[in-house]
Design an enzyme around this catalytic site. Structure first.
Site, PDB file in Angstrom:
ATOM      1  N   ILE A   1      -9.428   4.302  15.431  1.00  0.00           N
ATOM      2  CA  ILE A   1      -9.186   5.096  14.242  1.00  0.00           C
ATOM      3  C   ILE A   1     -10.313   4.872  13.223  1.00  0.00           C
ATOM      4  O   ILE A   1     -10.876   3.791  13.162  1.00  0.00           O
ATOM      5  CB  ILE A   1      -7.812   4.696  13.640  1.00  0.00           C
ATOM      6  N   GLY A   2     -10.681   5.923  12.478  1.00  0.00           N
ATOM      7  CA  GLY A   2     -11.570   5.730  11.332  1.00  0.00           C
ATOM      8  C   GLY A   2     -12.921   6.398  11.437  1.00  0.00           C
ATOM      9  O   GLY A   2     -13.237   7.083  12.408  1.00  0.00           O
TER      10      GLY A   2
ATOM     11  N   ILE B   1     -16.025   5.239  11.743  1.00  0.00           N
ATOM     12  CA  ILE B   1     -17.058   4.853  12.717  1.00  0.00           C
ATOM     13  C   ILE B   1     -16.840   5.569  14.054  1.00  0.00           C
ATOM     14  O   ILE B   1     -17.773   6.193  14.574  1.00  0.00           O
ATOM     15  CB  ILE B   1     -17.125   3.313  12.890  1.00  0.00           C
TER      16      ILE B   1
ATOM     17  N   GLU C   1      -5.812   5.586  23.408  1.00  0.00           N
ATOM     18  CA  GLU C   1      -4.460   5.657  22.854  1.00  0.00           C
ATOM     19  C   GLU C   1      -4.373   6.830  21.889  1.00  0.00           C
ATOM     20  O   GLU C   1      -3.384   7.523  21.817  1.00  0.00           O
ATOM     21  CB  GLU C   1      -4.089   4.345  22.161  1.00  0.00           C
TER      22      GLU C   1
ATOM     23  N   GLY D   1      -4.365  -0.978  19.742  1.00  0.00           N
ATOM     24  CA  GLY D   1      -4.800  -1.151  21.136  1.00  0.00           C
ATOM     25  C   GLY D   1      -6.095  -1.902  21.276  1.00  0.00           C
ATOM     26  O   GLY D   1      -6.704  -1.884  22.360  1.00  0.00           O
TER      27      GLY D   1
HETATM   28  N1  COA Z   1     -13.103  -8.880   3.092  1.00  0.00           N
HETATM   29  C1  COA Z   1     -12.506  -8.224   2.089  1.00  0.00           C
HETATM   30  N2  COA Z   1     -12.203  -6.913   2.142  1.00  0.00           N
HETATM   31  C2  COA Z   1     -12.529  -6.262   3.265  1.00  0.00           C
HETATM   32  C3  COA Z   1     -13.165  -6.894   4.339  1.00  0.00           C
HETATM   33  C4  COA Z   1     -13.463  -8.261   4.219  1.00  0.00           C
HETATM   34  N3  COA Z   1     -14.052  -8.921   5.210  1.00  0.00           N
HETATM   35  N4  COA Z   1     -13.369  -5.987   5.308  1.00  0.00           N
HETATM   36  C5  COA Z   1     -12.885  -4.823   4.866  1.00  0.00           C
HETATM   37  N5  COA Z   1     -12.381  -4.992   3.627  1.00  0.00           N
HETATM   38  C6  COA Z   1     -11.749  -3.961   2.808  1.00  0.00           C
HETATM   39  C7  COA Z   1     -12.630  -2.734   2.681  1.00  0.00           C
HETATM   40  O1  COA Z   1     -13.531  -2.849   1.593  1.00  0.00           O
HETATM   41  C8  COA Z   1     -11.594  -1.656   2.480  1.00  0.00           C
HETATM   42  O2  COA Z   1     -11.132  -1.735   1.146  1.00  0.00           O
HETATM   43  P1  COA Z   1     -10.997  -0.421   0.235  1.00  0.00           P
HETATM   44  O3  COA Z   1      -9.990   0.421   0.951  1.00  0.00           O
HETATM   45  O4  COA Z   1     -10.548  -0.957  -1.066  1.00  0.00           O
HETATM   46  O5  COA Z   1     -12.366   0.183   0.234  1.00  0.00           O
HETATM   47  C9  COA Z   1     -10.438  -2.104   3.367  1.00  0.00           C
HETATM   48  O6  COA Z   1     -10.589  -3.515   3.514  1.00  0.00           O
HETATM   49  C10 COA Z   1     -10.454  -1.472   4.746  1.00  0.00           C
HETATM   50  O7  COA Z   1     -11.688  -1.716   5.366  1.00  0.00           O
HETATM   51  P2  COA Z   1     -12.407  -0.591   6.226  1.00  0.00           P
HETATM   52  O8  COA Z   1     -13.571  -1.187   6.884  1.00  0.00           O
HETATM   53  O9  COA Z   1     -12.611   0.635   5.408  1.00  0.00           O
HETATM   54  O10 COA Z   1     -11.266  -0.294   7.266  1.00  0.00           O
HETATM   55  P3  COA Z   1     -11.135   0.848   8.341  1.00  0.00           P
HETATM   56  O11 COA Z   1     -10.311   1.931   7.798  1.00  0.00           O
HETATM   57  O12 COA Z   1     -12.458   1.198   8.939  1.00  0.00           O
HETATM   58  O13 COA Z   1     -10.265   0.088   9.440  1.00  0.00           O
HETATM   59  C11 COA Z   1      -9.578  -1.839  10.619  1.00  0.00           C
HETATM   60  C12 COA Z   1     -10.745  -1.116   9.998  1.00  0.00           C
HETATM   61  C13 COA Z   1     -10.097  -3.089  11.282  1.00  0.00           C
HETATM   62  C14 COA Z   1      -8.542  -2.205   9.562  1.00  0.00           C
HETATM   63  C15 COA Z   1      -8.916  -0.889  11.676  1.00  0.00           C
HETATM   64  O14 COA Z   1      -9.888  -0.478  12.593  1.00  0.00           O
HETATM   65  C16 COA Z   1      -7.810  -1.588  12.396  1.00  0.00           C
HETATM   66  O15 COA Z   1      -6.707  -1.645  11.903  1.00  0.00           O
HETATM   67  N6  COA Z   1      -8.102  -2.159  13.605  1.00  0.00           N
HETATM   68  C17 COA Z   1      -7.143  -2.909  14.379  1.00  0.00           C
HETATM   69  C18 COA Z   1      -6.401  -2.049  15.348  1.00  0.00           C
HETATM   70  C19 COA Z   1      -7.287  -1.360  16.317  1.00  0.00           C
HETATM   71  O16 COA Z   1      -8.452  -1.601  16.442  1.00  0.00           O
HETATM   72  N7  COA Z   1      -6.680  -0.453  17.047  1.00  0.00           N
HETATM   73  C20 COA Z   1      -7.339   0.278  18.087  1.00  0.00           C
HETATM   74  C21 COA Z   1      -7.568   1.697  17.849  1.00  0.00           C
HETATM   75  S1  COA Z   1      -6.459   2.588  16.804  1.00  0.00           S
END
Ligand code: COA
Length: 444
Positions: A216-217, A219, A238, A336
């Site tokens: 998701i997202g 990238i 998924e 996933g």
């Molecule tokens: N320390 C502090 N804050 C952090 C951080 C860190 N190391 N890394 C990210 N953040 C903050 C970001 O600044 C952002 O904050 P904001 O919303 O206030 O800007 C928030 O956390 C989300 O980070 P972001 O990188 O934008 O998240 P994303 O939407 O790209 O999602 C995951 C990244 C990791 C949360 C997401 O991919 C996930 O839930 N992965 C686990 C599940 C997965 O991979 N499933 C498989 C496919 S669906």
């Protein structure tokens, strides 16, 4: 009885249907774009009449009014993946979070470890044979509907009909609530230049004939933009978003070389807009399955050249990956990620990739850190991480010692944080060489 008579007998209002929810029950709600909002509203109206009802679901996008402070004692949410609508409640102790691989959730329902009393689902109207389609998502819902003692279906003429293991017969539903309303949508976010830089590095690892899983997202969406000149890509995933549509329409994604389910896009659910819902409607290219199938590492691994692309929040200098929390602040879930890392790792020619920006919060925080923030949850262990990609390049960690991992990850960290990382590794005696000598080690 003919299914049509059965259907008519089961038609009730949402309020009438939700009377089945009694104190102490566990209620499952279908997640994602299939969230049955009319049923949820009626559930919240049941609050004065019930106590200690557990509400279980994955990512939803609606109001989730059952987690407001006034609902304490009536409802308690148990999140299998934390969405923005329940994050505050989870972190204020008013809701729970269960860390679990997406592939293993249905096993909890089936084994009786987490029995379900009521399943609230949303489906298409029945076909001439009495089968309703789960439409935009099978995820864990087909199984939930099979095992729940009572199934309430919101039947919506705006739900697309999709193919695969994606049907439930009217006879397997206990109460039917007819609606005609737009589905929940995940709006398309514009892709940033940073995401494109990361995506260009990810795309270097993807070749003609690969089968992709994209999380998701921004990238994953950006990665698809970089693949317009590839041939014969396949999808086993998924979830899928709107971003895949142009590559499917142009024939880049055609599944021609898939070793499992050739020509078919195998998926558990879609998250996107009406454009995507219309695209998957009665489209034989798409084959929906429960995530216990799509995310089984054993099934995933049967796809040769399986490339999985997922993201993370923080990674330590040895590769330990925290994807569901920011320190102790519970943020999302396992989804996933590990399922696909394991599956891609065992696929012939497979590549599990973690792709992330090198920093967060406008370059003030490095995502690659000496040690994980206290309270962080490791989702993928350092033994399972292979490719790590940032805007600065690609690090390959599998089979590498701690020294080599540190060298490779420092090279793809943001330049502002490389000295700090190096100093830590010098302190731990993991690195002795000057940083300038390490540049050739970033590429996998
Ligand atoms: N320390 C502090 N804050 C952090 C951080 C860190 N190391 N890394 C990210 N953040 C903050 C970001 O600044 C952002 O904050 P904001 O919303 O206030 O800007 C928030 O956390 C989300 O980070 P972001 O990188 O934008 O998240 P994303 O939407 O790209 O999602 C995951 C990244 C990791 C949360 C997401 O991919 C996930 O839930 N992965 C686990 C599940 C997965 O991979 N499933 C498989 C496919 S669906």
């Amino acid at each position: 009885m003919h299914w049509l008579d059965d259907y008519r007998q089961k038609q009730v209002t949402a309020e009438e249907a939700l009377r089945c929810v009694q104190s102490g029950m566990r209620v499952y709600i279908q997640p994602g774009c299939a969230e049955p909002e009319a049923l949820e509203s009626a559930l919240v109206k049941r609050a004065p009449f019930v106590r200690d009802v557990e509400i279980v679901h994955l990512l939803t996008m609606g109001h989730a009014d059952y987690v407001t402070p006034e609902m304490a004692g009536h409802f308690r949410h148990n999140a299998m993946f934390i969405g923005g609508n329940v994050r505050k409640a989870v972190n204020e102790g008013r809701a729970d979070y269960t860390p679990i691989y997406l592939s293993e959730i249905e096993g909890l329902f089936e084994s009786g470890a987490m029995p379900l009393d009521v399943a609230l689902i949303q489906v298409s109207p029945p076909d001439p044979h009495g089968f309703c389609s789960f439409g935009v998502g099978i995820d864990t819902t087909l199984t939930a509907a099979k095992v729940a003692k009572y199934v309430v279906a919101q039947v919506n003429d705006q739900m697309p009909r999709t193919y695969g293991d994606s049907f439930i017969h009217v006879s397997d539903i206990n109460a039917i609530v007819d609606v005609s309303q737009p589905l929940c949508e995940l709006p398309y976010e514009p892709i940033t230049e940073l995401q494109r830089q990361i995506a260009r590095n990810v795309a270097k690892l993807i070749v003609d004939g690969d089968t992709l899983q994209l999380g998701i997202g921004g990238i994953p969406d950006a990665v698809l933009l970089e693949l317009t000149d590839r041939k014969d890509l396949g999808i086993h995933t998924e979830m899928l978003s709107d971003s895949a549509i142009p590559l499917i329409e142009s024939g880049v994604i055609n599944g021609a070389r898939k070793s499992l389910h050739p020509r078919k896009i195998i998926l558990g659910f879609v998250l996107g807009t009406r454009r995507l819902f219309d695209f998957i409607s009665e489209n034989p290219s798409f084959e929906f399955h429960p995530v216990s199938y799509t995310n089984s590492p054993f099934i995933i691994a049967q796809n040769d050249r399986m490339v999985s692309v997922n993201s993370t929040l923080q990674m330590d200098i040895t590769g330990q990956t925290c994807s569901d929390s920011i320190g102790q602040y519970l943020y999302s879930g396992f989804g996933g990620q590990v399922d696909f890392i394991r599956g891609a790792r065992h696929s012939k020619g497979g590549k599990p990739i973690i792709a992330m920006p090198s920093t967060a919060k406008n370059d003030t925080i490095s995502r690659i850190v000496p040690t994980l923030t206290p309270g962080s949850g490791v989702v993928a262990s350092r033994g399972s991480i292979h490719y790590v990609v940032t805007e600065y390049g690609i690090a390959y960690l599998h089979g590498k010692c701690i020294r080599e991992r540190a060298e490779a990850l420092i090279q793809i960290a943001h330049p502002n944080f490389r000295n700090e990382l190096y100093d830590y590794c010098a302190h731990t005696k993991w690195l002795q060489k000057p940083l300038a000598d390490l540049s050739e080690l970033a590429q996998g």
